[in-house]
Design a protein around this motif. Structure first.
Motif, short mmCIF file in Angstrom:
data_model
loop_
_atom_site.label_atom_id
_atom_site.label_comp_id
_atom_site.label_asym_id
_atom_site.label_seq_id
_atom_site.Cartn_x
_atom_site.Cartn_y
_atom_site.Cartn_z
N ALA A 160 52.81 -84.93 -1.91
CA ALA A 160 51.84 -85.13 -2.94
C ALA A 160 50.76 -84.16 -2.69
CB ALA A 160 51.47 -86.67 -2.83
N ALA A 161 50.31 -83.92 -1.39
CA ALA A 161 48.96 -83.23 -1.20
C ALA A 161 49.34 -81.49 -1.48
CB ALA A 161 48.60 -83.34 0.34
N VAL A 162 50.66 -81.33 -1.20
CA VAL A 162 51.35 -79.89 -1.51
C VAL A 162 51.24 -79.85 -2.93
CG1 VAL A 162 53.22 -78.41 -1.38
CG2 VAL A 162 52.24 -79.82 0.70
N ARG A 163 51.89 -80.76 -3.70
CA ARG A 163 51.80 -80.59 -5.33
C ARG A 163 50.56 -80.45 -5.69
NH1 ARG A 163 51.09 -84.72 -8.83
NH2 ARG A 163 51.56 -86.38 -6.99
N ARG A 164 49.40 -81.40 -5.28
CA ARG A 164 47.83 -81.22 -5.58
C ARG A 164 47.53 -79.73 -5.36
NH1 ARG A 164 47.75 -86.33 -3.58
NH2 ARG A 164 46.67 -85.54 -2.13
N PHE A 165 47.78 -79.29 -4.48
CA PHE A 165 47.20 -77.75 -3.85
C PHE A 165 48.03 -76.80 -4.90
CE2 PHE A 165 47.79 -73.70 -1.71
CZ PHE A 165 46.69 -73.50 -1.39
N VAL A 166 49.14 -77.07 -5.02
CA VAL A 166 50.02 -75.89 -5.81
C VAL A 166 49.55 -75.90 -7.31
CG1 VAL A 166 52.25 -75.56 -6.73
CG2 VAL A 166 51.85 -75.92 -4.44
N ASN A 167 49.22 -77.23 -7.99
CA ASN A 167 48.68 -77.25 -9.24
C ASN A 167 47.33 -76.54 -9.35
OD1 ASN A 167 50.86 -78.34 -10.22
ND2 ASN A 167 50.15 -80.50 -9.95
N GLN A 168 46.60 -77.03 -8.35
CA GLN A 168 45.06 -76.49 -8.22
C GLN A 168 45.17 -74.90 -8.33
OE1 GLN A 168 42.96 -77.70 -4.65
NE2 GLN A 168 41.09 -76.67 -5.57
N TRP A 169 46.05 -74.44 -7.88
CA TRP A 169 46.12 -72.84 -7.86
C TRP A 169 47.04 -72.07 -8.76
CZ3 TRP A 169 41.82 -70.89 -6.06
CH2 TRP A 169 41.04 -71.68 -5.10
N ASN A 170 47.51 -72.88 -9.73
CA ASN A 170 48.41 -72.66 -10.88
C ASN A 170 49.66 -72.05 -10.06
OD1 ASN A 170 49.06 -72.17 -13.53
ND2 ASN A 170 48.28 -70.16 -13.51
N GLY A 171 50.29 -72.64 -9.03
CA GLY A 171 51.39 -72.05 -8.50
C GLY A 171 52.61 -72.79 -8.90
N LYS A 172 53.88 -72.29 -8.29
CA LYS A 172 55.22 -73.12 -8.79
C LYS A 172 55.47 -73.61 -7.40
CE LYS A 172 59.92 -71.88 -9.76
NZ LYS A 172 60.85 -70.96 -10.28
N LEU A 173 56.04 -74.61 -7.62
CA LEU A 173 57.00 -75.56 -6.61
C LEU A 173 58.15 -75.92 -6.96
CD1 LEU A 173 56.87 -77.33 -3.87
CD2 LEU A 173 55.46 -78.84 -4.86
N SER A 174 59.44 -75.83 -6.14
CA SER A 174 60.44 -76.17 -6.54
C SER A 174 61.12 -76.92 -5.21
CB SER A 174 61.48 -75.25 -7.18
OG SER A 174 61.76 -74.17 -5.89
N ILE A 175 61.81 -77.86 -5.35
CA ILE A 175 62.54 -78.43 -4.24
C ILE A 175 63.94 -78.99 -4.75
CG2 ILE A 175 62.51 -80.64 -2.83
CD1 ILE A 175 59.60 -80.76 -3.29
N ARG A 176 64.95 -78.42 -3.97
CA ARG A 176 66.23 -78.71 -3.98
C ARG A 176 66.70 -79.66 -2.89
NH1 ARG A 176 71.69 -77.55 -3.65
NH2 ARG A 176 72.65 -76.77 -5.01
N SER A 177 67.55 -80.54 -3.39
CA SER A 177 68.12 -81.32 -2.33
C SER A 177 69.65 -82.05 -2.97
CB SER A 177 67.08 -82.59 -1.90
OG SER A 177 67.73 -83.19 -0.81
N GLY A 178 70.50 -81.75 -2.02
CA GLY A 178 72.02 -82.59 -2.53
C GLY A 178 72.54 -81.76 -3.50
N THR A 179 72.27 -82.44 -4.72
CA THR A 179 73.01 -81.55 -6.06
C THR A 179 71.96 -81.65 -7.14
OG1 THR A 179 73.80 -83.95 -6.69
CG2 THR A 179 75.27 -82.73 -5.65
N ALA A 180 70.81 -81.64 -6.84
CA ALA A 180 69.57 -81.56 -8.05
C ALA A 180 68.22 -80.83 -7.30
CB ALA A 180 69.06 -83.04 -8.03
N LYS A 181 67.58 -80.61 -8.34
CA LYS A 181 66.46 -79.69 -8.03
C LYS A 181 65.08 -80.01 -9.13
CE LYS A 181 65.10 -74.68 -8.10
NZ LYS A 181 65.59 -73.23 -7.90
N LEU A 182 64.24 -80.22 -8.47
CA LEU A 182 63.16 -80.60 -9.27
C LEU A 182 62.02 -79.41 -9.06
CD1 LEU A 182 61.50 -82.98 -11.21
CD2 LEU A 182 60.77 -83.83 -8.95
N SER A 183 61.31 -78.97 -10.21
CA SER A 183 60.23 -77.77 -10.35
C SER A 183 59.29 -78.35 -11.00
CB SER A 183 61.14 -76.60 -10.63
OG SER A 183 62.09 -76.36 -9.76
N ILE A 184 58.17 -77.68 -10.51
CA ILE A 184 56.84 -77.85 -11.35
C ILE A 184 56.59 -76.23 -11.57
CG2 ILE A 184 54.27 -78.12 -11.01
CD1 ILE A 184 55.07 -80.67 -9.00
N ILE A 185 56.41 -75.86 -12.76
CA ILE A 185 56.67 -74.54 -13.24
C ILE A 185 55.21 -74.40 -14.01
CG2 ILE A 185 57.92 -72.84 -14.37
CD1 ILE A 185 60.40 -74.63 -13.92
N PRO A 186 54.47 -73.41 -13.64
CA PRO A 186 53.45 -72.75 -14.41
C PRO A 186 53.90 -72.01 -15.71
CG PRO A 186 53.34 -71.78 -12.61
CD PRO A 186 54.55 -72.64 -12.47
#
Length: 280
Positions: free
Chosen positions: A227-253
């Motif tokens: 959650a802290a990583v997500r807040r930092f990435v959002n603050q600096w308008n970055g992109k974050l993606s996490i893949r695990s198993g058969t799925a992937k969730l991304s926060i995309i600017p």
């Protein structure tokens, strides 16, 4: 395939599943996600007692870059390396002006994280301040975010991971960006959280961990790292993606491409995290 990045990882994985070799002859660009992804495919092969062949890129520059990033130092443990091109004409010499924040580095214990953070901190001031124009607060936030994603491997993967970090010029944005790739082939989010939560899918597990602070631990205050990583990435308008198993969730600017949710991907264990941070 000419590029080996997050965008082509699924294609690389399918090639690995179908064939006894991974053919990289035509690759003209590879980033930390591509390199770390290949190594984690190799780690999975080793766990299954399989040794496949990687046909190396013909591009002299790409092979010199792979050497510069210490890719070969790890790849030889997993793969038979075959090259149809001559060895690089010269080594990709390390210099103080390099854009590399961190060569491909294994993560197996907490001491590794201290080493990684120290190495990145030494280089961060020059690269993040000069190329991304980050101030001291932002650089400290970057170090904290990096520590958290690496710690996630120690606490949740039950297996070795790898991390690599590089600065690039992003032509579409006309800005510099830093790419951070952190991966493992451990138990993954769903199994990690299954002791405390009833989860229907890999996507739900990633969602709970990233957006709701879920943790495999009952301790108060645990589970807030991502959650802290997500807040930092959002603050600096970055992109974050996490893949695990058969799925992937991304926060995309707005400046980046991709899909926010992906399901029914080829099964690949562990967690694969990609972070892109743009110039201010």
């Amino acid at each position: 395939m000419t590029h080996l990045t997050e965008e082509t990882f699924e294609q690389t994985l399918q090639s690995f599943i179908r064939s006894e070799e991974i053919d990289l002859r035509d690759v003209s660009f590879i980033d930390p996600y591509g390199m770390v992804g290949l190594l984690e495919i190799g780690e999975l092969c080793m766990l299954e007692d399989v040794r496949k062949t990687v046909i190396l890129p013909q591009s002299d520059e790409v092979r010199k870059y792979l050497e510069r990033m210490d890719f070969f130092a790890h790849a030889r443990r997993y793969f038979m390396l075959d090259s149809s091109a001559p060895d690089p004409s010269e080594q990709y010499h390390r210099s103080p002006d390099s854009d590399v924040l961190l060569e491909i580095t294994p993560i197996t214990k907490s001491d590794d994280i201290h080493f990684i953070v120290g190495r990145v901190r030494d280089r961060a001031q020059a690269i993040l301040a000069t190329h991304l124009r980050y101030d001291e607060r932002a650089i400290n936030g970057f170090i904290v975010a990096l520590s958290e994603v690496c710690q996630n491997i120690i606490e949740h993967s039950e297996n070795k991971g790898f991390v690599g970090i590089q600065k690039y010029r992003f032509q579409n944005l006309n800005k510099n960006i830093v790419k951070i790739a952190v991966m493992d082939v451990g138990i993954g989010f769903r199994k990690s959280l299954s002791g405390r939560l009833k989860l229907r899918s890999d996507l739900e597990a990633i969602d709970k961990a990233l957006l709701h602070g879920a943790s495999r631990y009952a301790d108060e205050g645990r589970g807030h790292g991502l959650a802290a990583v997500r807040r930092f990435v959002n603050q600096w308008n970055g992109k974050l993606s996490i893949r695990s198993g058969t799925a992937k969730l991304s926060i995309i600017p707005s400046w980046a491409r991709g899909r926010e949710q992906e399901r029914n991907l080829a099964l690949f264990p562990g967690a694969q995290i990609n972070i892109l941070l743009p110039e201010v």
